[in-house]
Design an enzyme around this catalytic site. Structure first.
Site, PDB file in Angstrom:
ATOM      1  N   GLN A 101      82.127  -5.077  35.804  1.00 19.43           N
ATOM      2  CA  GLN A 101      81.421  -6.304  36.171  1.00 19.43           C
ATOM      3  C   GLN A 101      80.734  -6.922  34.961  1.00 19.43           C
ATOM      4  O   GLN A 101      80.179  -6.225  34.113  1.00 19.43           O
ATOM      5  CB  GLN A 101      80.384  -6.000  37.249  1.00 19.43           C
ATOM      6  CG  GLN A 101      79.633  -7.222  37.773  1.00 19.43           C
ATOM      7  CD  GLN A 101      78.608  -6.835  38.837  1.00 19.43           C
ATOM      8  OE1 GLN A 101      78.645  -5.732  39.364  1.00 19.43           O
ATOM      9  NE2 GLN A 101      77.681  -7.731  39.135  1.00 19.43           N
ATOM     10  N   CYS A 152      78.963  -8.144  42.514  1.00 18.00           N
ATOM     11  CA  CYS A 152      79.419  -6.780  42.777  1.00 18.00           C
ATOM     12  C   CYS A 152      80.109  -6.679  44.131  1.00 18.00           C
ATOM     13  O   CYS A 152      81.005  -5.867  44.321  1.00 18.00           O
ATOM     14  CB  CYS A 152      78.251  -5.800  42.687  1.00 18.00           C
ATOM     15  SG  CYS A 152      76.898  -6.116  43.853  1.00 18.00           S
ATOM     16  N   ASN A 195      81.234   2.650  41.279  1.00 19.96           N
ATOM     17  CA  ASN A 195      80.329   1.582  40.878  1.00 19.96           C
ATOM     18  C   ASN A 195      81.134   0.524  40.110  1.00 19.96           C
ATOM     19  O   ASN A 195      81.769   0.842  39.109  1.00 19.96           O
ATOM     20  CB  ASN A 195      79.228   2.158  39.977  1.00 19.96           C
ATOM     21  CG  ASN A 195      78.169   1.141  39.605  1.00 19.96           C
ATOM     22  OD1 ASN A 195      78.353  -0.065  39.735  1.00 19.96           O
ATOM     23  ND2 ASN A 195      77.033   1.621  39.121  1.00 19.96           N
TER      24      ASN A 195
END
Length: 433
Positions: free
Chosen positions: A95, A102, A282
């Protein structure tokens, strides 16, 4: 003299908005535009999503110095640009630091596991190879219709580096181009700031969305997630919001108010006991859980070498394992998006059917409010659904054999300007006469 006989050919109505015949977003036809560029020997320039600040941050909400931004084609960023290097992977991107999307990238992570769905979103008829014309297209499902979104290849950079999603392989550009196409649908890059995972999951699949609160649900969520994984469903989760600000990293490594991809579920045997695990990613491509069953957890020492090699990884790539108990404690919600909810039943013989209805609430005529408004509640749109008896193969399954999902259609182009109204539905049993 009578006119000559004419054989009339029956008109075949082509259904648009399907995967085979998607709607042309902003009336742009990818094939025609590409053909025109090849004939003229020029690169495509998208006037519907121009390479200027209006496509990035029209209301200047992001902390960006727009004067420093230059829109560059991939060939101006690297010498050998590729759309895909080897194959699409959840580890292909991270990201960007300027955009809080996200929720979108967690959905992309789930998308990378399903090749057939990925091929729907990113058609395979494009590359940086022969007849390259600087034009790409992507497909999204928006409120019941598939749309085809055309973009040019120019990407926003500062000092020659991408400012939003970045590829871990420098010459791979599918993540940045996919993000640009979705930004165009949303109105601008800034319009992608902040959102919910379910929105992008639905836009990628046109499927059915289910949300569970792990700490509150009465179902065996791990078993359901395990069946969903085998059924090739897309899964994601969201951590609890912090009391101060978003993106606060807790001592255990979990980021507050953050979207993650659920990338797997598994069981391992530890000291002769079965442990149910969940694997989470993540979208930052870094920042991992540090508790039990994390990459460096000593608990892996009590697991067989075969199971260690299957699950445990020491790479700092943002992906980690945790027990179902810790998952329940640290994540507020779990989102599952599937093409069919067949996995909800434990029998593989059970199959669901679906029906879609469209209607609207109109002030003064069909907006009857909630049950507190008893005099006008009946004016709300109503739909009668017959639930057929379960097949023999499905007998004994959960009695909740109906799934209702309500979607609110947006009218404005810019996503951040959309008003999300409080809407709901009520389900009543109707006795047959």
């Amino acid at each position: 003299m009578p006119p000559p006989h004419v054989n009339k050919i029956p008109r075949i109505e082509v259904k648009t908005g399907t995967l085979d015949v998607p709607l042309k977003f902003l009336d742009q036809d990818y094939q025609e535009l590409k053909k025109s560029c090849i004939i003229k020997k020029e690169r495509y320039v998208d006037d519907k999503f121009p390479s200027d600040s209006s496509s990035i941050d029209p209301k200047k909400k992001l902390k960006l110095d727009l004067e420093k931004i230059k829109w560059l084609s991939p060939s101006k960023i690297v010498s050998d640009p590729q759309l895909i290097v080897k194959e699409v992977s959840r580890f292909d991107y991270s990201q960007g630091c300027y955009l809080g999307n996200c929720w979108f990238l967690a959905s992309v992570g789930a998308l990378t596991f399903q090749d057939d769905i990925m091929d729907q979103v990113m058609p395979a008829d494009q590359s940086f190879g022969q007849d390259y014309a600087g034009i790409f297209h992507f497909r999204f499902w928006r409120f019941g219709k598939w749309i085809d979104v055309v973009i040019d290849d120019k990407l926003p950079t500062i000092n020659g580096k991408l400012i939003f999603v970045r590829s871990t392989t420098s010459n791979e550009f599918w993540p940045a181009l996919l993000e640009k196409a979705y930004a165009k649908v949303c109105g601008s890059y800034a319009d992608m700031h902040s959102g919910v995972v379910s929105e992008a999951l639905l836009d990628f699949t046109g499927g059915i969305h289910l949300r569970f609160e792990p700490a509150k649900t009465s179902v065996d969520l791990w078993s359901l997630m395990n069946r969903a994984s085998k059924a090739k469903a897309l899964m994601a989760c969201g951590s609890f919001q912090g009391k101060t600000s978003e993106n606060t990293v807790l001592p255990n490594g979990i980021v507050q108010g953050h979207a993650y991809t659920v990338t797997g579920v598994s069981k391992v045997t530890c000291k002769e006991k079965q442990v149910r695990l969940v694997r989470v990613l993540n979208p930052w491509a870094k920042g991992e859980w540090t508790g039990d069953w994390s990459d460096k957890s000593p608990l892996w020492n009590d697991v067989s070498e075969k199971e260690q090699s299957k699950c445990c990884s020491l790479a700092n790539d943002g992906e980690f394992w945790m027990s179902m108990e810790d998952f329940t404690t640290n994540f507020r919600q779990t989102d599952i998006c599937c093409l069919s909810p067949d996995f909800l039943d434990s029998s593989s013989e059970c199959s669901w059917t679906s029906t879609c209805y469209n209607d609207s609430w109109v002030a003064g005529t069909t907006a009857g409010g909630c049950l507190n408004n008893k005099d006008s509640f009946w004016t709300n749109p109503q739909f009668r659904v017959r639930i057929e008896a379960l097949d023999k193969e499905c007998a004994g399954q959960c009695p909740e054999n109906i799934l209702v999902s309500l979607m609110q259609n947006h009218e404005k182009r810019n996503r951040s300007e959309v008003s999300n109204y409080a809407i709901a539905f009520s389900v009543f049993a109707v006795n047959e006469r």
